[in-house]
Design a protein around this motif. Structure first.
Motif, PDB file in Angstrom:
ATOM      1  N   PHE A 153     -30.491  15.687 -64.486  1.00  0.00           N
ATOM      2  CA  PHE A 153     -30.556  15.538 -63.029  1.00  0.00           C
ATOM      3  C   PHE A 153     -29.164  15.854 -62.487  1.00  0.00           C
ATOM      4  O   PHE A 153     -28.265  15.009 -62.519  1.00  0.00           O
ATOM      5  CB  PHE A 153     -30.996  14.132 -62.648  1.00  0.00           C
ATOM      6  N   ARG A 154     -28.998  17.072 -62.029  1.00  0.00           N
ATOM      7  CA  ARG A 154     -27.681  17.548 -61.628  1.00  0.00           C
ATOM      8  C   ARG A 154     -27.398  17.226 -60.166  1.00  0.00           C
ATOM      9  O   ARG A 154     -28.280  17.252 -59.324  1.00  0.00           O
ATOM     10  CB  ARG A 154     -27.583  19.065 -61.848  1.00  0.00           C
ATOM     11  N   ARG A 155     -26.130  16.940 -59.904  1.00  0.00           N
ATOM     12  CA  ARG A 155     -25.665  16.714 -58.543  1.00  0.00           C
ATOM     13  C   ARG A 155     -24.511  17.668 -58.246  1.00  0.00           C
ATOM     14  O   ARG A 155     -23.873  18.195 -59.146  1.00  0.00           O
ATOM     15  CB  ARG A 155     -25.184  15.269 -58.355  1.00  0.00           C
ATOM     16  N   ARG A 156     -24.268  17.881 -56.961  1.00  0.00           N
ATOM     17  CA  ARG A 156     -23.130  18.684 -56.568  1.00  0.00           C
ATOM     18  C   ARG A 156     -21.831  17.963 -56.881  1.00  0.00           C
ATOM     19  O   ARG A 156     -21.760  16.740 -56.848  1.00  0.00           O
ATOM     20  CB  ARG A 156     -23.199  19.002 -55.073  1.00  0.00           C
ATOM     21  N   GLY A 157     -20.802  18.746 -57.172  1.00  0.00           N
ATOM     22  CA  GLY A 157     -19.505  18.171 -57.425  1.00  0.00           C
ATOM     23  C   GLY A 157     -19.224  18.003 -58.903  1.00  0.00           C
ATOM     24  O   GLY A 157     -20.030  18.361 -59.767  1.00  0.00           O
ATOM     25  N   PRO A 158     -18.072  17.435 -59.242  1.00  0.00           N
ATOM     26  CA  PRO A 158     -17.686  17.278 -60.650  1.00  0.00           C
ATOM     27  C   PRO A 158     -18.479  16.171 -61.340  1.00  0.00           C
ATOM     28  O   PRO A 158     -19.188  15.395 -60.704  1.00  0.00           O
ATOM     29  CB  PRO A 158     -16.199  16.912 -60.554  1.00  0.00           C
ATOM     30  N   GLY A 159     -18.311  16.122 -62.658  1.00  0.00           N
ATOM     31  CA  GLY A 159     -18.978  15.088 -63.437  1.00  0.00           C
ATOM     32  C   GLY A 159     -20.183  15.618 -64.183  1.00  0.00           C
ATOM     33  O   GLY A 159     -20.738  16.668 -63.857  1.00  0.00           O
ATOM     34  N   ARG A 160     -20.576  14.878 -65.194  1.00  0.00           N
ATOM     35  CA  ARG A 160     -21.730  15.268 -65.991  1.00  0.00           C
ATOM     36  C   ARG A 160     -23.033  14.925 -65.283  1.00  0.00           C
ATOM     37  O   ARG A 160     -23.098  13.932 -64.551  1.00  0.00           O
ATOM     38  CB  ARG A 160     -21.682  14.553 -67.352  1.00  0.00           C
ATOM     39  N   PRO A 161     -24.068  15.719 -65.502  1.00  0.00           N
ATOM     40  CA  PRO A 161     -25.362  15.398 -64.872  1.00  0.00           C
ATOM     41  C   PRO A 161     -25.994  14.169 -65.511  1.00  0.00           C
ATOM     42  O   PRO A 161     -25.795  13.888 -66.704  1.00  0.00           O
ATOM     43  CB  PRO A 161     -26.194  16.654 -65.128  1.00  0.00           C
ATOM     44  N   ALA A 162     -26.751  13.426 -64.731  1.00  0.00           N
ATOM     45  CA  ALA A 162     -27.492  12.283 -65.269  1.00  0.00           C
ATOM     46  C   ALA A 162     -28.626  12.784 -66.154  1.00  0.00           C
ATOM     47  O   ALA A 162     -29.207  13.846 -65.910  1.00  0.00           O
ATOM     48  CB  ALA A 162     -28.045  11.435 -64.126  1.00  0.00           C
ATOM     49  N   SER A 163     -28.937  12.024 -67.195  1.00  0.00           N
ATOM     50  CA  SER A 163     -29.977  12.443 -68.131  1.00  0.00           C
ATOM     51  C   SER A 163     -31.001  11.347 -68.409  1.00  0.00           C
ATOM     52  O   SER A 163     -31.905  11.565 -69.213  1.00  0.00           O
ATOM     53  CB  SER A 163     -29.346  12.888 -69.463  1.00  0.00           C
ATOM     54  N   ARG A 164     -30.870  10.206 -67.747  1.00  0.00           N
ATOM     55  CA  ARG A 164     -31.788   9.106 -67.995  1.00  0.00           C
ATOM     56  C   ARG A 164     -32.845   9.044 -66.888  1.00  0.00           C
ATOM     57  O   ARG A 164     -32.520   8.754 -65.738  1.00  0.00           O
ATOM     58  CB  ARG A 164     -31.046   7.779 -68.064  1.00  0.00           C
ATOM     59  N   PRO A 165     -34.102   9.307 -67.216  1.00  0.00           N
ATOM     60  CA  PRO A 165     -35.155   9.213 -66.202  1.00  0.00           C
ATOM     61  C   PRO A 165     -35.452   7.768 -65.853  1.00  0.00           C
ATOM     62  O   PRO A 165     -35.110   6.841 -66.603  1.00  0.00           O
ATOM     63  CB  PRO A 165     -36.349   9.886 -66.882  1.00  0.00           C
ATOM     64  N   SER A 166     -36.108   7.573 -64.710  1.00  0.00           N
ATOM     65  CA  SER A 166     -36.485   6.219 -64.317  1.00  0.00           C
ATOM     66  C   SER A 166     -37.600   5.680 -65.204  1.00  0.00           C
ATOM     67  O   SER A 166     -37.689   4.472 -65.437  1.00  0.00           O
ATOM     68  CB  SER A 166     -36.931   6.210 -62.855  1.00  0.00           C
ATOM     69  N   SER A 167     -38.465   6.552 -65.707  1.00  0.00           N
ATOM     70  CA  SER A 167     -39.521   6.168 -66.637  1.00  0.00           C
ATOM     71  C   SER A 167     -40.078   7.439 -67.277  1.00  0.00           C
ATOM     72  O   SER A 167     -39.851   8.544 -66.793  1.00  0.00           O
ATOM     73  CB  SER A 167     -40.646   5.397 -65.925  1.00  0.00           C
ATOM     74  N   VAL A 168     -40.806   7.257 -68.377  1.00  0.00           N
ATOM     75  CA  VAL A 168     -41.408   8.364 -69.113  1.00  0.00           C
ATOM     76  C   VAL A 168     -42.893   8.091 -69.273  1.00  0.00           C
ATOM     77  O   VAL A 168     -43.296   6.978 -69.644  1.00  0.00           O
ATOM     78  CB  VAL A 168     -40.755   8.545 -70.505  1.00  0.00           C
ATOM     79  N   LEU A 169     -43.713   9.101 -68.987  1.00  0.00           N
ATOM     80  CA  LEU A 169     -45.160   9.021 -69.149  1.00  0.00           C
ATOM     81  C   LEU A 169     -45.588  10.057 -70.175  1.00  0.00           C
ATOM     82  O   LEU A 169     -45.173  11.213 -70.102  1.00  0.00           O
ATOM     83  CB  LEU A 169     -45.874   9.279 -67.819  1.00  0.00           C
ATOM     84  N   ALA A 170     -46.421   9.643 -71.135  1.00  0.00           N
ATOM     85  CA  ALA A 170     -46.886  10.577 -72.163  1.00  0.00           C
ATOM     86  C   ALA A 170     -48.220  10.093 -72.719  1.00  0.00           C
ATOM     87  O   ALA A 170     -48.538   8.902 -72.661  1.00  0.00           O
ATOM     88  CB  ALA A 170     -45.859  10.700 -73.292  1.00  0.00           C
TER      89      ALA A 170
END
Length: 292
Positions: free
Chosen positions: A182-199
């Motif tokens: 989950f990328r955002r504008r600006g510096p820093g690493r993108p978030a990679s933790r979803p709020s939940s997972v469905l499978a």
């Protein structure tokens, strides 16, 4: 605007995101015409030689597609559009996972062997089918490719992994999750933790549930019938069943709808590309259109 082409509004979004051409050499062919030619190919599944003349020489469109496939330009373009969606709070961090098998056309077979590190795709095959790095395997339906996919809560692709059609879904779970960002504008690493997972129950396994607990990711995964029976048979030793939210699980069909939208592109519904890199780029084109 003709059918299958970008609208003026969509072109204004991606035009600033395209790579800048060098100052030397022959003037670069119009990007909008070339991208529309790629989209026409992805949507209709025609051969490159059969592209309408309004897109210019077919070799020019194919060469640009081939070069962007090898350099990852299309994947980067999709990631940049995702940043714009996150900037206006359109990204839903509820992630759904599933896989879908695609029949490989006879034109997709027979590609030369290429080292895995040069393709950026993984896969395995059985018998005398295709090299593993081409993501074509022999299953009950013949030569097939399996698309392992994760999408957001709006049904837009976040992560894609290609394998042969005979590869089990659970073996690619962590690889697909590693591509979710989950990328955002600006510096820093993108978030990679979803709020939940469905499978669905194809991902019901101890290793996957352990991985999600360690990552502190809430999950709603349907448990297989044999697993439920085995737990009941063991009594107290079977432990408590994992939490399961039926209301949340109903939203898992969003990934099925995502596959349906992707397979409206005929070059994805049937694989015509010989290499996994080219086929992945076709998926990137369809993903870009969905995000736009």
């Amino acid at each position: 605007m003709r059918r299958h082409e970008l609208t003026d509004e969509q072109w204004l979004v991606i035009q600033p995101l395209l790579p800048v051409s060098g100052a030397r050499g022959r003037p670069r062919v119009d990007d909008s015409r070339v991208i529309n030619g790629m989209l026409f190919k992805a949507k209709t599944g025609v051969a490159w030689r059969d592209l309408p003349r309004r897109y210019g020489p077919w070799k020019t469109v194919y060469s640009r597609f081939w070069r962007w496939s090898r350099t990852g330009t299309l994947s980067v373009l999709v990631a940049k559009v995702q940043v714009l969606a996150e900037a206006i709070d359109e990204l839903d961090r509820e992630v759904s996972l599933d896989s879908s098998i695609v029949r490989a056309h006879q034109h997709a077979a027979g590609a030369r062997r290429v080292p895995v590190s040069h393709t950026g795709a993984s896969g395995s095959c059985g018998g005398q089918s295709e090299p593993g790095d081409h993501a074509i395997g022999r299953s009950r339906g013949g030569l097939t490719t399996k698309i392992h996919l994760a999408c957001d809560g709006h049904g837009r692709t976040l992560s894609v992994v290609l394998t042969g059609g005979n590869v089990n879904d659970r073996t690619q779970f962590t690889t697909v999750m590693a591509g979710v960002e989950f990328r955002r504008r600006g510096p820093g690493r993108p978030a990679s933790r979803p709020s939940s997972v469905l499978a669905d129950k194809g991902y019901s396994g101890h290793a996957i549930r352990t991985y999600l607990r360690r990552q502190r990711i809430p999950a709603t995964i349907l448990k297989r019938r044999d697993q439920r029976a085995n737990r009941l048979r063991r009594g107290r030793a079977g432990g408590r069943p994992p939490a399961f939210d039926r209301a949340a699980y109903r939203r898992r069909n969003i990934v099925e709808r995502c596959f349906n939208r992707l397979k409206q592109f005929r070059a994805i519904a049937t694989r015509f590309d010989k290499t996994a890199a080219s086929y992945r780029s076709m998926i990137d084109l369809a993903t870009l259109r969905l995000w736009l």
